[in-house]
Design a protein around this motif. Sequence first.
Motif, PDB file in Angstrom:
ATOM      1  N   SER A  64       1.969  -6.006  18.245  1.00 33.10           N
ATOM      2  CA  SER A  64       0.817  -6.618  18.565  1.00 33.10           C
ATOM      3  C   SER A  64      -0.286  -6.435  17.418  1.00 33.10           C
ATOM      4  O   SER A  64      -1.473  -6.779  17.230  1.00 33.10           O
ATOM      5  CB  SER A  64       0.126  -5.824  19.958  1.00 33.10           C
ATOM      6  OG  SER A  64      -0.266  -4.450  19.490  1.00 33.10           O
ATOM      7  N   PHE A  65      -0.127  -5.642  16.450  1.00 31.81           N
ATOM      8  CA  PHE A  65      -1.059  -5.469  15.252  1.00 31.81           C
ATOM      9  C   PHE A  65      -1.070  -6.827  14.520  1.00 31.81           C
ATOM     10  O   PHE A  65      -0.027  -7.591  14.248  1.00 31.81           O
ATOM     11  CB  PHE A  65      -0.610  -4.525  14.151  1.00 31.81           C
ATOM     12  CG  PHE A  65      -0.422  -3.071  14.732  1.00 31.81           C
ATOM     13  CD1 PHE A  65      -1.062  -2.539  16.016  1.00 31.81           C
ATOM     14  CD2 PHE A  65      -0.283  -1.964  13.901  1.00 31.81           C
ATOM     15  CE1 PHE A  65      -1.353  -1.282  16.133  1.00 31.81           C
ATOM     16  CE2 PHE A  65      -0.461  -0.682  14.129  1.00 31.81           C
ATOM     17  CZ  PHE A  65      -0.948  -0.269  15.286  1.00 31.81           C
ATOM     18  N   THR A  66      -2.127  -7.193  14.005  1.00 32.29           N
ATOM     19  CA  THR A  66      -2.303  -8.293  13.082  1.00 32.29           C
ATOM     20  C   THR A  66      -1.126  -8.214  11.799  1.00 32.29           C
ATOM     21  O   THR A  66      -1.128  -6.954  11.454  1.00 32.29           O
ATOM     22  CB  THR A  66      -3.600  -8.477  12.393  1.00 32.29           C
ATOM     23  OG1 THR A  66      -4.017  -7.393  11.862  1.00 32.29           O
ATOM     24  CG2 THR A  66      -4.778  -8.809  13.483  1.00 32.29           C
ATOM     25  N   SER A  71       0.441  -4.935   6.933  1.00 30.16           N
ATOM     26  CA  SER A  71       0.791  -4.910   5.973  1.00 30.16           C
ATOM     27  C   SER A  71       0.178  -3.562   5.106  1.00 30.16           C
ATOM     28  O   SER A  71       0.412  -3.170   4.226  1.00 30.16           O
ATOM     29  CB  SER A  71      -0.084  -6.247   5.124  1.00 30.16           C
ATOM     30  OG  SER A  71       0.138  -6.295   4.033  1.00 30.16           O
ATOM     31  N   LYS A  72      -1.143  -3.204   5.508  1.00 32.31           N
ATOM     32  CA  LYS A  72      -1.950  -2.200   4.845  1.00 32.31           C
ATOM     33  C   LYS A  72      -1.142  -0.810   4.986  1.00 32.31           C
ATOM     34  O   LYS A  72      -0.971  -0.109   3.975  1.00 32.31           O
ATOM     35  CB  LYS A  72      -3.226  -1.933   5.746  1.00 32.31           C
ATOM     36  CG  LYS A  72      -4.255  -3.117   5.056  1.00 32.31           C
ATOM     37  CD  LYS A  72      -5.701  -2.729   5.403  1.00 32.31           C
ATOM     38  CE  LYS A  72      -6.640  -3.627   5.320  1.00 32.31           C
ATOM     39  NZ  LYS A  72      -6.766  -4.774   6.098  1.00 32.31           N
ATOM     40  N   GLU A 120       4.746 -10.434   2.485  1.00 35.20           N
ATOM     41  CA  GLU A 120       5.434 -11.484   3.185  1.00 35.20           C
ATOM     42  C   GLU A 120       4.919 -11.415   4.767  1.00 35.20           C
ATOM     43  O   GLU A 120       4.877 -12.629   5.425  1.00 35.20           O
ATOM     44  CB  GLU A 120       6.917 -11.384   3.065  1.00 35.20           C
ATOM     45  CG  GLU A 120       7.271 -12.146   1.870  1.00 35.20           C
ATOM     46  CD  GLU A 120       6.718 -13.370   1.434  1.00 35.20           C
ATOM     47  OE1 GLU A 120       6.243 -13.834   0.795  1.00 35.20           O
ATOM     48  OE2 GLU A 120       7.677 -14.271   2.276  1.00 35.20           O
ATOM     49  N   ALA A 121       4.436 -10.589   5.087  1.00 39.86           N
ATOM     50  CA  ALA A 121       3.946 -10.117   6.717  1.00 39.86           C
ATOM     51  C   ALA A 121       3.135 -11.163   6.778  1.00 39.86           C
ATOM     52  O   ALA A 121       2.897 -11.656   8.135  1.00 39.86           O
ATOM     53  CB  ALA A 121       3.546  -8.685   6.694  1.00 39.86           C
ATOM     54  N   LYS A 122       2.385 -11.510   6.104  1.00 39.30           N
ATOM     55  CA  LYS A 122       1.185 -12.476   6.337  1.00 39.30           C
ATOM     56  C   LYS A 122       1.473 -13.899   6.327  1.00 39.30           C
ATOM     57  O   LYS A 122       0.808 -14.697   6.546  1.00 39.30           O
ATOM     58  CB  LYS A 122      -0.031 -12.139   5.355  1.00 39.30           C
ATOM     59  CG  LYS A 122      -0.502 -10.652   5.588  1.00 39.30           C
ATOM     60  CD  LYS A 122      -1.871 -10.375   4.555  1.00 39.30           C
ATOM     61  CE  LYS A 122      -1.180  -9.576   3.412  1.00 39.30           C
ATOM     62  NZ  LYS A 122      -2.115  -9.316   2.425  1.00 39.30           N
ATOM     63  N   ALA A 171       7.975  -8.097   9.955  1.00 39.14           N
ATOM     64  CA  ALA A 171       8.145  -9.163  11.149  1.00 39.14           C
ATOM     65  C   ALA A 171       7.549  -8.624  12.397  1.00 39.14           C
ATOM     66  O   ALA A 171       7.307  -9.380  13.315  1.00 39.14           O
ATOM     67  CB  ALA A 171       9.705  -9.278  11.210  1.00 39.14           C
ATOM     68  N   GLY A 172       7.306  -7.182  12.482  1.00 38.26           N
ATOM     69  CA  GLY A 172       6.739  -6.522  13.813  1.00 38.26           C
ATOM     70  C   GLY A 172       7.788  -5.961  14.522  1.00 38.26           C
ATOM     71  O   GLY A 172       7.610  -5.333  15.641  1.00 38.26           O
TER      72      GLY A 172
END
Length: 480
Positions: A64-66, A71-72, A120-122, A171-172
């Motif tokens: 659920s995180f952006t 990424s951070k 790449e997550a973004k 990817a989450g």
Amino acid sequence: MKLNNQNLLQTSAFINGEWIATENSFPVNNPFDGSEIAQVSDCNKKHCTLAINAAKEAFKIWSSFTASKRSKIMKKWFQLQLQNAKDLGKLLTIEQGKPLPEAIGEIKYGASFVEWFAEEAKRVYGDVIPGHMKDKRITVIKQPIGVVGAITPWNFPSAMITRKVAPALAAGCTVVIKPSEWTPLSALALAQLATEAGFPPGVINILPSMKPEEIGTELTSNPDVKKISFTGSTRVGKLLLKQSADQVKKVSMELGGNAPFIVFDDADIDAAVNGCMETKFRNAGQTCVCTNRIFIQHNIHDEFVDKLSQKIKELKVGNGLEEGVQVGPMINKAAIAKDEQLLEDAVSKGAEISIGGNKMEGQFFEPTLVGKLNPEMEIFKAEIFGPIAAVYQFETEEEVINMANDTNFGLAAYFYGRDYAKIWRVSEALEFGMIGINTGSISTTVAPFGGIKESGFGREGSKYGLDDYLNIKYMCWGGI
Ligand code: SIN
């Protein structure tokens, strides 16, 4: 063992953000001298279930995180790996054996996957597809697959974890990792840095264990695990595939290789010799992409072999912590016995050993050069996984392509030559997932690592590496 950051030496299982000491433990030994480095928690099915439950709960939070927030945290983990590269490298050398500069190189290589996938997550983009009917529209989104079970090998105790875990996290997904029982300390050190980086509990779980079958069975049969990613032997890969079939789990398999290394007579021979040394003797020959069969065109055979022999004789074998050492110990006695047996078989069928060929005192194998080989010998078919350069001769392009492809494996292949048309033809004809053209070094974060045939499927690294951890969903919008 003395490290600058003593916190990196962890010996308990890492489940739901906590270090869990189990009832039983097992020893981790230094392959250089057999000395015990540490006793490590020996997880069983119960711990595996606990870790899967933790990962399932954490998935709700992490996914659920952006992407930017994930990424951070990943970038912080990357930075910590670089800051601790010397310690992590030392730990790796002590439990795995590879020379320290190579081990530090692995830490940097491993960390680069975390950095790359943090970016790449973004970029997990969907699609809008022109509808097939006037009142319809089609959109595509990509969603994290869920809890991932990652089973990783001893030859890259750090980088094979980050190469799987980084795209999964980007990817989450959340992960339950079973590192090799020979090299769990590098994995646990990564977990320590993950806590410092700020991952929520349960996102990363690590289960050292002497019971790989028990853990593998739980990972493949627990319905809360949605994906299995494995790097290791084709034999174990086939077993995990069968086990995963019952629940039709998504799987990625990075299995064995039997890499050909072809040198055509128009090649830069010195460059080919250097490339061959690089890909053959890295990690004492214990990588899936190590050159396994060296094919030399007949009219340059003697020159190539003379130059290669010179370089092999110069190799320094020893303790990976000692300066200048290029070839460390083998991982265990079984690895040595396998190489002895392969050479014995080859010699009994007419092969000639010109350098080395024997085990050395301790857990070492002499850098070896063997020639007069043919496809009937075991050494042609098997993955050597040791410091043995096995040289074959060929006459024509067609002949060498047939020989190179005459294997069930299809991971990496290399060749040297200058004729651009031949380079294109040979690249297309080789039945392998990765081709090194005039280079013996192909591994990088930005390229899709992976094989075909019995070397597996799925890609690690690069933009393709994310796909293995994502489900595609399409939405058909009607009544527009
Ligand atoms: C492997 O041996 O499986 C990995 C080798 C690499 O990443 O270069």
